[in-house]
Write a protein that holds these residues in place. Structure first.
Motif: not given
Length: 204
Positions: A35, A85, A88, A114
């Motif tokens: 990340k 992503h 992230w 997440n």
């Protein structure tokens, strides 16, 4: 993940519909498997010009929006290809929650797993938040995950949906694997209570 209970923060409005994951984080950033550094790629095509210099007209580059932690985005946020992503990058930039009238399903699931809270509100509330930001870029709201409410500056509280299991995981700061590991004693007790061997006889 860090437990989420109450989030109080300044909002920043990006009232654009159908913001896809490639606009959130360009495909070239998908080469990394961790990340770190993804924050620089967040909304890259909008934040920077062709020479890589910050675009002063983009909302995240305005001085008064620095430090905002809640993104208010248009309908169908996170559509397009699946890429973890994207949440992230949003988390890396400093966002803790995104408010929108509607989220693309895969993005919403990736975000919640997440620790990025996705808050779906009705169109009236969304428009009010955009107007509040336009009038005062320092507008602050409070999101209470336990109560599943967003409280606006006029003290109006709006309920938002979230499934019970995801809510439990976020409140306790665990992902799905963490949840299972916390239930190890119960799982072991269940397994111990079962017969040592179960034989299934097929009937002809």
């Amino acid at each position: 993940m860090q437990p989420i209970s109450v989030i109080t923060g300044r909002i920043v409005a990006l009232p654009v519909q159908d913001i896809d994951t490639d606009q959130i984080i360009p495909a070239r950033y998908l080469k990394v498997t961790d990340k770190s550094g993804l924050a620089e790629g967040l909304f890259y095509a909008w934040r920077f010009d062709a020479d890589g210099k910050p675009n002063p007209d983009f909302v995240l580059n305005r001085p008064e929006t620095q430090g905002a932690t809640i993104l208010v985005a248009g309908r169908n946020f996170g559509c397009g290809s699946s890429r973890e992503h994207a949440p992230w990058a949003l988390l890396g930039y400093g966002f803790t929650a995104v408010i929108s009238p509607y989220f693309a399903d895969i993005f919403r699931n990736n975000a919640l797993k997440n620790g990025l809270l996705t808050v779906q509100v009705d169109d009236e509330t969304y428009q009010q938040l955009v107007s509040l930001f336009d009038e005062d870029p320092t507008t602050t709201v409070t999101i209470d995950l336990a109560a599943q409410t967003v409280t606006l500056p006029d003290s109006r509280s709006v309920h938002f949906p979230i499934d019970p299991f995801t809510r439990h995981c976020l409140l306790h700061g665990v992902d799905q694997m963490g949840f299972l590991l916390n239930e190890e004693a119960a799982i072991s007790a269940y397994e111990a209570s079962r017969p040592a061997r179960v034989v299934t006889t097929a009937r002809s």
